[in-house]
Structures are given as structure tokens and as C-alpha cells.
Scaffold this motif. Structure first.
Motif, PDB file in Angstrom:
ATOM      1  N   GLY A   1       0.812  -1.210   0.000  1.00  0.00           N
ATOM      2  CA  GLY A   1       0.000   0.000   0.000  1.00  0.00           C
ATOM      3  C   GLY A   1       0.848   1.263   0.000  1.00  0.00           C
ATOM      4  O   GLY A   1       1.952   1.293   0.536  1.00  0.00           O
ATOM      5  N   ARG A   2       0.302   2.302  -0.623  1.00  0.00           N
ATOM      6  CA  ARG A   2       0.989   3.592  -0.637  1.00  0.00           C
ATOM      7  C   ARG A   2       0.933   4.221   0.753  1.00  0.00           C
ATOM      8  O   ARG A   2      -0.083   4.154   1.437  1.00  0.00           O
ATOM      9  N   ALA A   3       2.021   4.853   1.152  1.00  0.00           N
ATOM     10  CA  ALA A   3       2.044   5.564   2.429  1.00  0.00           C
ATOM     11  C   ALA A   3       1.152   6.795   2.362  1.00  0.00           C
ATOM     12  O   ALA A   3       0.882   7.340   1.287  1.00  0.00           O
ATOM     13  N   GLY A   4       0.693   7.255   3.512  1.00  0.00           N
ATOM     14  CA  GLY A   4      -0.103   8.466   3.567  1.00  0.00           C
ATOM     15  C   GLY A   4       0.737   9.713   3.332  1.00  0.00           C
ATOM     16  O   GLY A   4       1.964   9.706   3.467  1.00  0.00           O
ATOM     17  N   ASP A   5       0.055  10.806   2.982  1.00  0.00           N
ATOM     18  CA  ASP A   5       0.709  12.105   2.829  1.00  0.00           C
ATOM     19  C   ASP A   5       0.729  12.840   4.162  1.00  0.00           C
ATOM     20  O   ASP A   5      -0.110  12.599   5.035  1.00  0.00           O
ATOM     21  N   VAL A   6       1.670  13.766   4.288  1.00  0.00           N
ATOM     22  CA  VAL A   6       1.743  14.646   5.456  1.00  0.00           C
ATOM     23  C   VAL A   6       1.559  16.080   4.977  1.00  0.00           C
ATOM     24  O   VAL A   6       2.302  16.554   4.115  1.00  0.00           O
ATOM     25  N   THR A   7       0.575  16.770   5.555  1.00  0.00           N
ATOM     26  CA  THR A   7       0.347  18.178   5.250  1.00  0.00           C
ATOM     27  C   THR A   7       0.351  18.960   6.555  1.00  0.00           C
ATOM     28  O   THR A   7      -0.445  18.682   7.452  1.00  0.00           O
ATOM     29  N   VAL A   8       1.252  19.914   6.662  1.00  0.00           N
ATOM     30  CA  VAL A   8       1.378  20.728   7.871  1.00  0.00           C
ATOM     31  C   VAL A   8       1.185  22.195   7.496  1.00  0.00           C
ATOM     32  O   VAL A   8       1.890  22.715   6.624  1.00  0.00           O
ATOM     33  N   ALA A   9       0.245  22.848   8.162  1.00  0.00           N
ATOM     34  CA  ALA A   9       0.056  24.294   8.031  1.00  0.00           C
ATOM     35  C   ALA A   9       0.275  24.914   9.401  1.00  0.00           C
ATOM     36  O   ALA A   9      -0.553  24.767  10.295  1.00  0.00           O
ATOM     37  N   ALA A  10       1.425  25.574   9.578  1.00  0.00           N
ATOM     38  CA  ALA A  10       1.783  26.225  10.846  1.00  0.00           C
ATOM     39  C   ALA A  10       1.874  27.726  10.571  1.00  0.00           C
ATOM     40  O   ALA A  10       2.863  28.197  10.000  1.00  0.00           O
ATOM     41  N   ALA A  11       0.857  28.460  10.956  1.00  0.00           N
ATOM     42  CA  ALA A  11       0.703  29.841  10.509  1.00  0.00           C
ATOM     43  C   ALA A  11       1.917  30.707  10.815  1.00  0.00           C
ATOM     44  O   ALA A  11       2.343  31.502   9.970  1.00  0.00           O
ATOM     45  N   ASP A  12       2.497  30.563  12.010  1.00  0.00           N
ATOM     46  CA  ASP A  12       3.632  31.406  12.395  1.00  0.00           C
ATOM     47  C   ASP A  12       4.972  30.713  12.202  1.00  0.00           C
ATOM     48  O   ASP A  12       5.865  31.238  11.539  1.00  0.00           O
ATOM     49  N   SER A  13       5.135  29.528  12.814  1.00  0.00           N
ATOM     50  CA  SER A  13       6.459  28.912  12.803  1.00  0.00           C
ATOM     51  C   SER A  13       6.377  27.405  12.949  1.00  0.00           C
ATOM     52  O   SER A  13       5.429  26.870  13.529  1.00  0.00           O
ATOM     53  N   ALA A  14       7.408  26.730  12.443  1.00  0.00           N
ATOM     54  CA  ALA A  14       7.590  25.293  12.631  1.00  0.00           C
ATOM     55  C   ALA A  14       9.049  25.069  13.005  1.00  0.00           C
ATOM     56  O   ALA A  14       9.955  25.506  12.283  1.00  0.00           O
ATOM     57  N   GLN A  15       9.274  24.403  14.155  1.00  0.00           N
ATOM     58  CA  GLN A  15      10.618  24.112  14.627  1.00  0.00           C
ATOM     59  C   GLN A  15      10.770  22.629  14.881  1.00  0.00           C
ATOM     60  O   GLN A  15       9.930  22.025  15.562  1.00  0.00           O
ATOM     61  N   LEU A  16      11.831  22.036  14.342  1.00  0.00           N
ATOM     62  CA  LEU A  16      12.218  20.668  14.646  1.00  0.00           C
ATOM     63  C   LEU A  16      13.623  20.738  15.225  1.00  0.00           C
ATOM     64  O   LEU A  16      14.535  21.303  14.596  1.00  0.00           O
ATOM     65  N   ILE A  17      13.789  20.158  16.432  1.00  0.00           N
ATOM     66  CA  ILE A  17      15.032  20.356  17.164  1.00  0.00           C
ATOM     67  C   ILE A  17      15.552  19.035  17.700  1.00  0.00           C
ATOM     68  O   ILE A  17      14.864  18.335  18.445  1.00  0.00           O
ATOM     69  N   GLY A  18      16.782  18.680  17.323  1.00  0.00           N
ATOM     70  CA  GLY A  18      17.563  17.695  18.033  1.00  0.00           C
ATOM     71  C   GLY A  18      17.228  16.239  17.797  1.00  0.00           C
ATOM     72  O   GLY A  18      16.548  15.866  16.853  1.00  0.00           O
ATOM     73  N   TYR A  19      17.680  15.429  18.734  1.00  0.00           N
ATOM     74  CA  TYR A  19      17.675  13.980  18.599  1.00  0.00           C
ATOM     75  C   TYR A  19      17.799  13.355  19.978  1.00  0.00           C
ATOM     76  O   TYR A  19      18.071  14.035  20.973  1.00  0.00           O
ATOM     77  N   THR A  20      17.590  12.039  20.036  1.00  0.00           N
ATOM     78  CA  THR A  20      17.923  11.254  21.226  1.00  0.00           C
ATOM     79  C   THR A  20      18.909  10.177  20.794  1.00  0.00           C
ATOM     80  O   THR A  20      19.391  10.176  19.668  1.00  0.00           O
ATOM     81  N   ALA A  21      19.155   9.229  21.683  1.00  0.00           N
ATOM     82  CA  ALA A  21      20.133   8.182  21.382  1.00  0.00           C
ATOM     83  C   ALA A  21      19.739   7.382  20.144  1.00  0.00           C
ATOM     84  O   ALA A  21      20.605   6.915  19.393  1.00  0.00           O
ATOM     85  N   ASN A  22      18.428   7.209  19.901  1.00  0.00           N
ATOM     86  CA  ASN A  22      17.993   6.337  18.811  1.00  0.00           C
ATOM     87  C   ASN A  22      17.184   7.042  17.727  1.00  0.00           C
ATOM     88  O   ASN A  22      16.989   6.474  16.649  1.00  0.00           O
ATOM     89  N   PHE A  23      16.690   8.238  17.977  1.00  0.00           N
ATOM     90  CA  PHE A  23      15.765   8.868  17.042  1.00  0.00           C
ATOM     91  C   PHE A  23      16.118  10.333  16.816  1.00  0.00           C
ATOM     92  O   PHE A  23      16.541  11.040  17.731  1.00  0.00           O
ATOM     93  N   VAL A  24      15.861  10.769  15.573  1.00  0.00           N
ATOM     94  CA  VAL A  24      16.025  12.164  15.185  1.00  0.00           C
ATOM     95  C   VAL A  24      14.649  12.813  15.141  1.00  0.00           C
ATOM     96  O   VAL A  24      13.666  12.192  14.717  1.00  0.00           O
TER      97      VAL A  24
END
Length: 263
Positions: free
Chosen positions: A147-170
Motif C-alpha cells: 500500500g501507498r504511504a499516507g501524505d503529510v500536510t502541515v500548516a503552521a501559521a507562524d512557525s515550525a521548529q524541529l530540534i535535536g535527537y535522542t540516542a535512537n531517534f532524530v
């Protein structure tokens, strides 16, 4: 919800928080919020789980003001059958914050829809003013089957921040093809996008014959890709690994200012 589990096998889960007004109950037990001006907070912590998986993947809708998922808490739809799954929608009037992984270190917190059969995975749609993803949490739509994977749609009116990692995941927004099914597309719209300390946005063909999807970033003010983590440098990508025979997709970034530094 502290460490609890909500399960509606191939059904529907509605999480809504309203401080004042009338909530309507419609067809299929879907909630609607006409005229609501003030929403309340929703918090999942201590590896809490909202799960609408099944032979036909269900639907989950979350509506609040400040929505947070911490300590590896997860909203999940796994489609195990041959028909298309429903959808996972989060409307957070002020903010959506996701952080952390499970105490065992084996599971990422956040929003996850996946398909393991021939049916399409559920799409993820996020609407908020501020999005914060940190400490290994993420938004993810992998395909482990035909099966095809789903799509991701993000609407963040002001800002979107992705920060850092842990031992196993980003910290990440990703859509992966890991078998014969194609990966999903990722579309993010905001004023300011920041990927810091190794955080990534990626569509990938990681294994199998499925093709990776496209990544489109629309950031009116700026896109910042700054720093490195244990596994990656901060980046926006669509990739095909050596274990895959599928193609990578396209990457489009529309912005007034693009900064890539410190790795």
C-alpha cells in the motif's frame, strides 16, 4: 491522558477540548465545533496512546488550543488490510508540541500512520499556529507493504521548529517506502521553518521497490537548516537508499531567505 490507552479498532477516536459553546455530533460520530471561540488544552503524557489501527485503518481527530504529546506518547493508525485507511487530523489553535521517546528507547512519540498491507495509509493533516517537534519525536507515515504511504500536510501559521535527537531517534517529519508501496508526499507551509541540531524533513525509499514521495516547503519568511546530530545534519531531502530500487522524489523550497550552516 497520563500513560493511558484509547483504542477504537478500525474505528474513530475524537479528542476535543472546548471551554465554552456547543459541540455537534454528526454522522459517524464525528464532532464539529461551529462558532467555538475558546478551545482548551489536550495533553498526552507518560507514553499515552490513541490507537485506531485495524484490518481497515480508522480515523483520529484532535481539536484543541494547546496540544502536547510528551514522553513517547503516540497517536497511531496502522492499516492492516487492503482498503484505504481514514485520516489523522490535528487542529491546535495555538500550538502543537511533540517531544520525547518511550522510556525503553524503542518507540518514537508523535503522530504515526502506517500501512502493512495493500491498503493506502492514512494521511496526516496538522493545522496550528506554532509547531514544535523535539527530542526524537516526529510525524511519520511509513509503508511496510504494497500500500501507498499516507501524505503529510502541515500548516503552521507562524512557525515550525524541529530540534535535536535522542540516542535512537532524530526529530523528524518523514514519509518512507520500505517495501513495494510508494512513499507519501510531504507539504509544509509556514512563515519560519527551523531545523536545528540534526532534525530532518525527508521522504525516502529506504528498502524495496517503492518510490519516495516529493517534499514541498513553503516558508514566506525563512528556512534555517542549522547544526548536526548524532546521525544526520539538519536537512530537507528526498532519498533512495542502496537497499531500494525505487526512485527518490523532488524537493521544492519556496522562501525569501534560506540559511544552511554549521553542517
Amino acid at each position: 491522558i497520563q500513560g493511558g490507552t484509547l483504542t477504537a479498532e478500525q474505528g474513530r477516536i475524537e479528542l476535543g477540548s472546548v471551554r465554552d459553546g456547543i459541540v455537534n455530533l454528526g454522522a459517524g460520530f464525528a464532532l464539529s465545533y461551529p462558532g467555538i471561540q475558546t478551545f482548551g488544552g489536550i495533553r498526552l503524557s507518560q507514553q499515552a496512546l490513541a490507537d485506531a489501527s485495524g484490518s481497515l485503518g480508522g480515523s483520529i481527530a484532535v481539536q484543541g488550543n494547546r496540544v502536547s504529546l510528551t514522553d513517547g506518547s503516540l497517536v497511531l493508525i496502522q492499516n492492516q488490510g487492503g482498503q484505504a485507511a481514514g485520516s489523522l487530523r490535528v487542529n491546535a489553535a495555538d500550538s502543537l508540541e511533540m517531544s520525547g521517546i518511550s522510556p525503553s528507547g524503542q518507540f518514537r512519540g508523535g503522530l504515526n500512520t502506517e500501512t502493512i498491507g495493500s491498503g493506502r495509509g492514512a494521511d496526516i493533516a496538522v493545522s496550528t499556529r506554532q509547531l514544535l517537534v523535539r527530542d526524537g519525536a516526529g510525524i511519520s507515515t511509513p509503508s511496510y507493504g504494497a500500500g501507498r504511504a499516507g501524505d503529510v500536510t502541515v500548516a503552521a501559521a507562524d512557525s515550525a521548529q524541529l530540534i535535536g535527537y535522542t540516542a535512537n531517534f532524530v526529530s523528524t517529519i518523514n514519509a518512507f517506502a520500505l517495501s513495494s508501496g510508494n512513499g507519501g508526499n510531504i507539504t509544509l507551509s509556514t512563515q519560519q521553518l527551523s531545523l536545528l541540531k540534526g532534525a530532518i524533513i525527508t521522504a525516502g525509499a529506504a528498502a524495496g521497490s517503492g518510490n519516495a514521495g516529493d517534499v514541498t516547503i513553503n516558508a514566506t519568511d525563512s528556512v534555517e537548516l542549522i547544526g548536526v546530530g548524532t546521525f544526520t545534519s539538519s536537512n530537507v531531502s528526498s532519498t533512495s537508499s542502496f537497499r531500494s530500487t525505487g526512485n527518490s522524489g523532488n524537493v521544492t523550497i519556496n522562501t525569501s531567505r534560506l540559511v544552511a550552516r554549521d553542517g
